[in-house]
Design a protein around this motif. Structure first.
Motif, PDB file in Angstrom:
ATOM      1  N   ILE A 307      22.646  -5.123 -24.573  1.00  6.25           N
ATOM      2  CA  ILE A 307      21.686  -4.824 -23.508  1.00  6.25           C
ATOM      3  C   ILE A 307      21.016  -3.474 -23.757  1.00  6.25           C
ATOM      4  CG2 ILE A 307      21.466  -4.292 -21.045  1.00  6.25           C
ATOM      5  CD1 ILE A 307      23.762  -6.313 -20.588  1.00  6.25           C
ATOM      6  N   ASN A 308      21.815  -2.471 -24.090  1.00  3.92           N
ATOM      7  CA  ASN A 308      21.255  -1.138 -24.365  1.00  3.92           C
ATOM      8  C   ASN A 308      20.331  -1.162 -25.576  1.00  3.92           C
ATOM      9  OD1 ASN A 308      22.621   0.076 -22.215  1.00  3.92           O
ATOM     10  ND2 ASN A 308      24.433   0.465 -23.449  1.00  3.92           N
ATOM     11  N   LEU A 309      20.693  -1.973 -26.575  1.00  2.00           N
ATOM     12  CA  LEU A 309      19.849  -2.122 -27.760  1.00  2.00           C
ATOM     13  C   LEU A 309      18.505  -2.727 -27.375  1.00  2.00           C
ATOM     14  CD1 LEU A 309      20.178  -1.757 -30.941  1.00  2.00           C
ATOM     15  CD2 LEU A 309      20.565  -4.232 -30.984  1.00  2.00           C
ATOM     16  N   TYR A 310      18.546  -3.750 -26.532  1.00  2.00           N
ATOM     17  CA  TYR A 310      17.315  -4.435 -26.105  1.00  2.00           C
ATOM     18  C   TYR A 310      16.449  -3.516 -25.242  1.00  2.00           C
ATOM     19  CZ  TYR A 310      14.300  -8.031 -24.090  1.00  2.00           C
ATOM     20  OH  TYR A 310      13.208  -8.773 -23.696  1.00  2.00           O
ATOM     21  N   ILE A 311      17.079  -2.792 -24.332  1.00  2.00           N
ATOM     22  CA  ILE A 311      16.330  -1.868 -23.472  1.00  2.00           C
ATOM     23  C   ILE A 311      15.656  -0.788 -24.310  1.00  2.00           C
ATOM     24  CG2 ILE A 311      16.612  -0.053 -21.727  1.00  2.00           C
ATOM     25  CD1 ILE A 311      18.752  -1.863 -20.429  1.00  2.00           C
ATOM     26  N   ASP A 312      16.387  -0.277 -25.294  1.00  2.25           N
ATOM     27  CA  ASP A 312      15.823   0.738 -26.174  1.00  2.25           C
ATOM     28  C   ASP A 312      14.654   0.167 -26.972  1.00  2.25           C
ATOM     29  OD1 ASP A 312      15.917   3.406 -27.196  1.00  2.25           O
ATOM     30  OD2 ASP A 312      16.798   2.644 -29.042  1.00  2.25           O
ATOM     31  N   TYR A 313      14.789  -1.082 -27.403  1.00  3.01           N
ATOM     32  CA  TYR A 313      13.732  -1.762 -28.151  1.00  3.01           C
ATOM     33  C   TYR A 313      12.472  -1.907 -27.295  1.00  3.01           C
ATOM     34  CZ  TYR A 313      11.233  -5.774 -30.159  1.00  3.01           C
ATOM     35  OH  TYR A 313      10.267  -6.619 -30.646  1.00  3.01           O
ATOM     36  N   ILE A 314      12.626  -2.351 -26.053  1.00  4.63           N
ATOM     37  CA  ILE A 314      11.482  -2.525 -25.153  1.00  4.63           C
ATOM     38  C   ILE A 314      10.818  -1.186 -24.848  1.00  4.63           C
ATOM     39  CG2 ILE A 314      10.793  -3.215 -22.824  1.00  4.63           C
ATOM     40  CD1 ILE A 314      11.387  -5.568 -24.663  1.00  4.63           C
ATOM     41  N   LYS A 315      11.615  -0.150 -24.620  1.00  4.56           N
ATOM     42  CA  LYS A 315      11.061   1.184 -24.325  1.00  4.56           C
ATOM     43  C   LYS A 315      10.261   1.723 -25.507  1.00  4.56           C
ATOM     44  CE  LYS A 315      13.904   4.101 -22.215  1.00  4.56           C
ATOM     45  NZ  LYS A 315      15.179   4.785 -21.895  1.00  4.56           N
ATOM     46  N   MET A 316      10.776   1.513 -26.716  1.00  7.91           N
ATOM     47  CA  MET A 316      10.035   1.963 -27.897  1.00  7.91           C
ATOM     48  C   MET A 316       8.739   1.191 -28.048  1.00  7.91           C
ATOM     49  SD  MET A 316      12.858   2.822 -30.858  1.00  7.91           S
ATOM     50  CE  MET A 316      13.509   1.155 -30.937  1.00  7.91           C
ATOM     51  N   GLY A 317       8.792  -0.115 -27.728  1.00  4.74           N
ATOM     52  CA  GLY A 317       7.575  -0.927 -27.789  1.00  4.74           C
ATOM     53  C   GLY A 317       6.509  -0.421 -26.830  1.00  4.74           C
ATOM     54  N   ASN A 328       7.422 -10.798 -29.950  1.00  4.29           N
ATOM     55  CA  ASN A 328       7.831  -9.397 -29.854  1.00  4.29           C
ATOM     56  C   ASN A 328       8.882  -9.177 -28.782  1.00  4.29           C
ATOM     57  OD1 ASN A 328       6.200  -8.470 -31.917  1.00  4.29           O
ATOM     58  ND2 ASN A 328       4.464  -8.063 -30.572  1.00  4.29           N
ATOM     59  N   LYS A 329       8.774  -9.932 -27.697  1.00  9.33           N
ATOM     60  CA  LYS A 329       9.711  -9.751 -26.586  1.00  9.33           C
ATOM     61  C   LYS A 329      11.084 -10.332 -26.914  1.00  9.33           C
ATOM     62  CE  LYS A 329       9.932 -10.065 -21.558  1.00  9.33           C
ATOM     63  NZ  LYS A 329       9.249 -10.580 -20.332  1.00  9.33           N
ATOM     64  N   TYR A 330      11.098 -11.408 -27.727  1.00  7.06           N
ATOM     65  CA  TYR A 330      12.366 -12.050 -28.072  1.00  7.06           C
ATOM     66  C   TYR A 330      12.458 -12.201 -29.594  1.00  7.06           C
ATOM     67  CZ  TYR A 330      11.944 -13.380 -23.151  1.00  7.06           C
ATOM     68  OH  TYR A 330      11.776 -13.364 -21.794  1.00  7.06           O
ATOM     69  N   PRO A 331      12.614 -11.099 -30.328  1.00  9.10           N
ATOM     70  CA  PRO A 331      12.686 -11.202 -31.793  1.00  9.10           C
ATOM     71  C   PRO A 331      13.918 -11.999 -32.223  1.00  9.10           C
ATOM     72  CG  PRO A 331      13.320  -9.000 -31.060  1.00  9.10           C
ATOM     73  CD  PRO A 331      12.774  -9.705 -29.860  1.00  9.10           C
ATOM     74  N   ALA A 332      13.764 -12.724 -33.338  1.00  8.04           N
ATOM     75  CA  ALA A 332      14.856 -13.578 -33.816  1.00  8.04           C
ATOM     76  C   ALA A 332      16.094 -12.755 -34.181  1.00  8.04           C
ATOM     77  CB  ALA A 332      14.384 -14.398 -35.022  1.00  8.04           C
ATOM     78  N   ASP A 333      15.874 -11.576 -34.734  1.00 10.76           N
ATOM     79  CA  ASP A 333      16.978 -10.666 -35.079  1.00 10.76           C
ATOM     80  C   ASP A 333      16.730  -9.351 -34.343  1.00 10.76           C
ATOM     81  OD1 ASP A 333      18.807  -8.893 -36.216  1.00 10.76           O
ATOM     82  OD2 ASP A 333      18.743  -9.887 -38.159  1.00 10.76           O
ATOM     83  N   LEU A 334      17.358  -9.196 -33.206  1.00 14.06           N
ATOM     84  CA  LEU A 334      17.105  -8.036 -32.340  1.00 14.06           C
ATOM     85  C   LEU A 334      17.446  -6.728 -33.034  1.00 14.06           C
ATOM     86  CD1 LEU A 334      16.440  -6.695 -29.636  1.00 14.06           C
ATOM     87  CD2 LEU A 334      18.778  -7.205 -28.874  1.00 14.06           C
ATOM     88  N   LYS A 335      18.590  -6.677 -33.698  1.00 10.87           N
ATOM     89  CA  LYS A 335      19.000  -5.420 -34.329  1.00 10.87           C
ATOM     90  C   LYS A 335      18.038  -5.012 -35.440  1.00 10.87           C
ATOM     91  CE  LYS A 335      23.071  -2.918 -35.874  1.00 10.87           C
ATOM     92  NZ  LYS A 335      22.277  -1.991 -36.676  1.00 10.87           N
ATOM     93  N   LYS A 336      17.625  -5.980 -36.242  1.00 10.26           N
ATOM     94  CA  LYS A 336      16.678  -5.687 -37.323  1.00 10.26           C
ATOM     95  C   LYS A 336      15.341  -5.241 -36.753  1.00 10.26           C
ATOM     96  CE  LYS A 336      14.494  -7.746 -41.392  1.00 10.26           C
ATOM     97  NZ  LYS A 336      14.340  -8.976 -42.217  1.00 10.26           N
TER      98      LYS A 336
END
Length: 475
Positions: A307-317, A328-336
């Motif tokens: 969850i924190n990884l996803y939130i950080d990803y959205i904030k950077m976006g 972009n909202k649901y990337p196949a490999d979230l960590k990558k």
């Protein structure tokens, strides 16, 4: 309570001739012969606070007595002092010989020297005692390693015959030591505090912020009756509860773990739809499996980490105005996707620094060097540091600011046939080679070390990165 009434009660508490107890009254709390032992070395063998309850002016009164027994100058001594008087409902109490230790906790001063030492700050009353006024929240006697607190008699019968008999203290999670702290709040708002206690909302008694005491019951909570159960289970501060009530109702949250789960989304402006939750659960399993494949063992990774990884990803976006389409909202490999976006956004942020890094690198171009196997060249922009850090799994990306300020310089060592592929990283600081490491901060092989030694000798750099043993070894 009105200020004048409190001042009068405090004055009475200090000057009233309360019952004087003989030493025999406290006999049951004295040390036994087994506890005292035969040794007469200087020590305390027994230290107790004894609370004695009664009523005064139709209010619960607690008088605390300190008993200390021990040896001094090879003689046995026993001190008995009245150290505290508390009257229910007052915001202050009076104390004698009590002080806060700089090491933490509450301590009691003993000996006759105390009276003379403190007489310049506190007046001596008619009972020849030195009473000080303290806040009721100060000097609460909890049992600790210094002394034991005992209740000589039960407070309940006295409380039931006082003006605070409906205080509902038994419905709360307050400890007996905090009784007078509770009664202070009850005295100010008796009906509201009683109701909160009986409703199981004692956490709001401890933190009354947000309560609207001027409003009639139950409007003073500022919430609907149907929401009280949520508040009871979650035990949140009232202002926080009211602020987040809308989405708590939506998800029917009654557990604090669920509250923290959804709160993380809402405070970051992300709507936790069923699709988002399902996506994150799938990513959780994917990341766990990838970690297992990479390490060969199960790694600790929780759904909250995802969850924190996803939130950080959205904030950077949002920072780079990334179009939030489905891909972009649901990337196949979230960590990558997160790691790639992180590199991109750092590069964007470092544009101003890149100019300085490039300018500084031109000063070091004269140190470019190569042989048949390796080459070495200075860093030219922040993206190279980020890529180097990512590929070699070390912290050189944290040197961006230092390199831009010309506090240090980073050089890249490459295999000659792979000049663009990170291999070994070197730090040159004031003509000293401070660090030189490969992947995962491993010391490079002998071939690289000999190459670095020749480079250092050519430009008269001091080699300090591997210690004296390594330096002597490659001479």
């Amino acid at each position: 309570m009105e200020k004048k009434l409190e001042e009068k009660l405090l004055y009475d508490l200090e000057h009233h001739s309360f019952r004087k107890y003989t030493e025999n009254f406290f006999k049951q709390y004295f040390a036994t012969s087994e506890t005292i032992g035969t040794s007469k070395r200087k020590r305390v063998v027994n230290a107790k606070i004894v609370n004695v309850y009664s009523t005064y002016k139709k209010r619960l009164l607690c008088r605390s007595f300190y008993i200390e027994e021990g040896f001094e100058n090879k003689k046995f001594y026993r001190y008995i002092y009245e150290v505290k008087r508390q009257l229910a409902g007052l915001k202050k109490m009076i104390t004698n010989r009590v002080y806060a230790s700089t090491m933490g906790g509450v301590l009691i001063l003993t000996g006759d020297w105390y009276r003379n030492y403190f007489s310049y700050t506190v007046g001596v009353n008619g009972n020849d005692e030195l009473w000080e006024k303290n806040n009721v929240d100060s000097f609460i006697f909890y049992s600790n390693t210094k002394y034991k607190v005992v209740e000589h008699n039960c407070y309940k019968s006295f409380l039931d015959n006082s003006i605070h008999k409906y205080c509902a203290f038994e419905f709360t999670d307050y400890r007996i030591e905090e009784l007078f702290r509770y009664l202070k709040k009850y005295d100010d708002h008796p009906k509201q505090i009683e109701m909160l206690a009986k409703m199981g909302l004692q956490h709001l008694i401890r933190n009354t912020t947000g309560l609207r005491f001027t409003k009639p019951m139950p409007q003073f909570l500022g919430i609907d009756k149907n929401d009280i159960e949520y508040l009871k289970y979650l035990k949140l501060p009232l202002n926080e509860f009211r602020k987040n009530l809308k989405w708590m109702r939506k998800h029917k949250i009654t557990k604090i773990d669920d509250y923290e789960f959804y709160k993380n989304f809402y405070i970051n402006g992300i709507n936790p739809t069923d699709k988002v939750i399902s996506y994150l659960k799938d990513q959780f399993e994917t990341i766990k499996q990838n970690l297992y494949n990479a390490t060969g063992r199960c790694s600790y990774y929780s759904i909250n980490d995802v969850i924190n990884l996803y939130i950080d990803y959205i904030k950077m976006g949002r920072e780079i105005a990334m179009i939030m389409n489905s891909a972009n909202k649901y990337p196949a490999d979230l960590k990558k996707a997160h790691d790639e976006l992180n590199k991109k956004i750092v590069v964007v942020k470092n544009k101003n620094k890149d100019k300085k890094i490039l300018d500084n690198s031109r000063k070091y171009e004269k140190y470019i060097y190569f042989n048949d196997s390796f080459l070495i060249c200075p860093c030219r922009h922040s993206g190279e540091l980020i890529e180097e850090s990512y590929v070699l799994n070390h912290c050189v990306k944290q040197y961006i600011d230092r390199v831009s300020r010309n506090e240090t310089e980073i050089f890249f060592i490459r295999k000659k046939e792979e000049p663009n592929k990170p291999y070994v990283t070197l730090e040159l600081k004031k003509k000293k080679i401070a660090q030189c490491y490969g992947k995962n901060d491993h010391i490079p092989n002998e071939h690289v070390k000999k190459f670095v030694k020749k480079w250092a000798d050519k430009y008269k750099f001091k080699l300090e990165c591997w210690g004296e043993n390594y330096v002597r070894h490659i001479q």
